[in-house]
Design an enzyme around this catalytic site. Structure first.
Site, PDB file in Angstrom:
ATOM      1  N   LYS A 103      -6.348  55.004 -46.048  1.00  0.00           N
ATOM      2  CA  LYS A 103      -7.811  55.096 -46.139  1.00  0.00           C
ATOM      3  C   LYS A 103      -8.324  56.278 -46.962  1.00  0.00           C
ATOM      4  O   LYS A 103      -9.397  56.200 -47.571  1.00  0.00           O
ATOM      5  CB  LYS A 103      -8.395  55.169 -44.730  1.00  0.00           C
ATOM      6  CG  LYS A 103      -8.269  53.872 -43.934  1.00  0.00           C
ATOM      7  CD  LYS A 103      -9.303  52.855 -44.350  1.00  0.00           C
ATOM      8  CE  LYS A 103      -9.365  51.698 -43.356  1.00  0.00           C
ATOM      9  NZ  LYS A 103     -10.392  50.703 -43.758  1.00  0.00           N
ATOM     10  N   SER A 152       0.311  49.865 -43.727  1.00  0.00           N
ATOM     11  CA  SER A 152      -0.983  50.489 -43.968  1.00  0.00           C
ATOM     12  C   SER A 152      -1.214  51.816 -43.263  1.00  0.00           C
ATOM     13  O   SER A 152      -1.964  52.646 -43.758  1.00  0.00           O
ATOM     14  CB  SER A 152      -2.084  49.502 -43.563  1.00  0.00           C
ATOM     15  OG  SER A 152      -1.799  48.943 -42.291  1.00  0.00           O
TER      16      SER A 152
END
Lengths: 314, 314
Positions: A51, A301
């Site tokens: 992110k 992720s």
């Protein structure tokens, strides 16, 4: 739409401030799947997930234009919140995040470690907009923002640069920011590769949007062990990127995610969170067939999770 | 004695067959320790630990001389066994390993995955010597072998090449093969760096040897959560290298190892086994002081462990 030039510009902009995470060949999964399996280890990224790439690209673009705000408001299940707090600390920007009351403790801790202020609420978007007005800080959207998408695309750029040409790239899907950027990059650099998104069947924001023909809020409240993927809606911009660049989005069950979790940790020796393992879950569920003898990339992720949750998974 | 030239030759010999594991900066440990902390992630190595480096160097040297045997016998708590089985599979050499009856399941599984034959016995060295005679296969010593030491030294070579000049390198110690090679390399390339070994107080083979003035079997049967470090004796050759190159060897308690375990996993996002975390345990126990503002490297030796054990640690 985000182009490969936008992704390259983002890569230049965030270079040195993000980790160029390793692309690791995973022998045991290669043996299991009959395809050379590589893992893009975004769990090793600052603040524990990909992110930070999107957040930093968005904030640094504002800074280049002399428009860096004194604070931002955002909303997130946790990883985007932690990344924004981390980026805010780096750039001297105050960060206020709306998080769901059930956010996993590892993510709450990560936000606090970087000095972020948290408002717990089930109404993430509405309350974030209200806080944005109240504080006078702009809202940084966690995924439906072209600068954020371009930043996440650097994951795709790096995985193509670091490994053999991919035939299949499996990407977890929440609101769609990661897969939008990754697909834009991968389709430009390795057009032979299939890019397939995976989301929980209990939190299928993008699949729902594809069925509806446009980004529409889910009729149910999404809940998943893969907490990072439980977005209540796909983005309008991410939907457009998925329509344009992504081959398919598939949905995996909670059991499949749970079964894949320790398998991925054990085979890769990486601490990853459940959202990261949906690609393997999709393969094991028979929803995706890895190219025999080809190259399959799993985008792992993030890694913000707790031991109690992991232990409870088996 | 192993020299930096031996280590460089080993690095050339094993290149392409071992993973050049990443050296990862660990922000959270840097914040905690007030020193820039890097982790050398040997848990990401083939067969899950650094051990393959030494085994491959030893076997490839034999092969260069036309002396590659059809089989080898060795003994190990597990990581050296798995690495030997892995190397044997690669080079077409049969592998028979003596392992303790209490070997951790993840290590037993790893040996079997690579087709190794296991004899469980508490008398590792004696039974390995007997099997060597019986089968006509040479004994490959897990640590007290100059080719093995030179191979393990490539960990030291790589960590110096990949990062800023280290001020402190913390290395787990079992029989002493890893620290012997790492210290030989680090002291040649970064003489300013302190190299400190860490072993469990319940399995202090090297500390005992240092107190006795020579490699002597432990008077107790070593047992530790850090199973990979429970060598019953230090090597004669490894003792000589430790005397020559290593600044200090310290001993940590079982509680300190247990407390450090999840901390390291969580901060690094790497699945590591308890043997790998003794460096942090030593710092937190006040036995070692990281250089303020300097560079501290933790050699994370391996990652073969099970979830039940990890979950039981907290």
């Amino acid at each position: 739409m985000v182009t490969i030039e936008d992704v390259r510009a983002a890569a230049d902009r965030i270079a040195g401030r993000v980790v160029r995470t390793p692309l690791l060949e995973v022998e045991r999964l290669s043996d299991e799947l009959g395809s050379r399996v590589f893992a893009k280890a975004e769990n090793l990224q600052h603040a524990g997930s990909f992110k930070i790439r999107g957040v930093l690209n968005a904030l640094l673009r504002k800074k280049e234009r002399g428009l860096l705000p004194t604070g931002v408001v955002t909303f997130s299940a946790g990883n985007h919140a932690a990344a924004t707090a981390c980026a805010g600390q780096l750039l001297g920007v105050r960060v206020v995040v709306c998080m769901p009351p059930g956010a996993v403790p590892a993510k709450v801790d990560a936000v606090r470690r970087y000095g972020g202020e948290i408002a717990f609420t089930p109404n993430l978007l509405i309350d974030a907009e209200a806080l944005s007005t109240e504080r006078g800080y702009p809202l940084l959207h966690p995924f439906d923002d072209l600068d954020v998408i371009a930043g996440q695309g650097t994951v795709g750029l790096e995985l193509v640069e670091a490994g053999p040409p991919p035939d299949l790239v499996l990407v977890p899907v929440g609101g769609g920011g990661l897969i939008s950027g990754v697909a834009a990059a991968v389709k430009a650099l390795a057009p032979q590769a299939a890019v397939i998104g995976v989301e929980p069947v209990t939190a299928p924001a993008m699949s729902h949007a594809l069925r509806m023909g446009g980004a529409a809020p889910l009729p149910i409240r999404p809940v998943s062990l893969a907490d990072g993927l439980a977005a209540p809606f796909a983005g309008i911009k991410t939907f457009a990127h998925v329509k344009e660049y992504v081959d398919e989005v598939v949905e995996v069950t909670e059991d499949a995610i749970r079964d894949a979790w320790w398998s991925v940790v054990d085979a890769t020796k990486l601490l990853v969170e459940p959202s990261a393992v949906v690609g393997l879950a999709a393969v094991r569920s028979g929803l995706v067939t890895p190219p025999a003898g080809g190259v399959t990339v799993l985008v792992l992720s993030g890694g913000n999770t707790g031991l109690a949750a992991l232990a409870g998974s088996v």
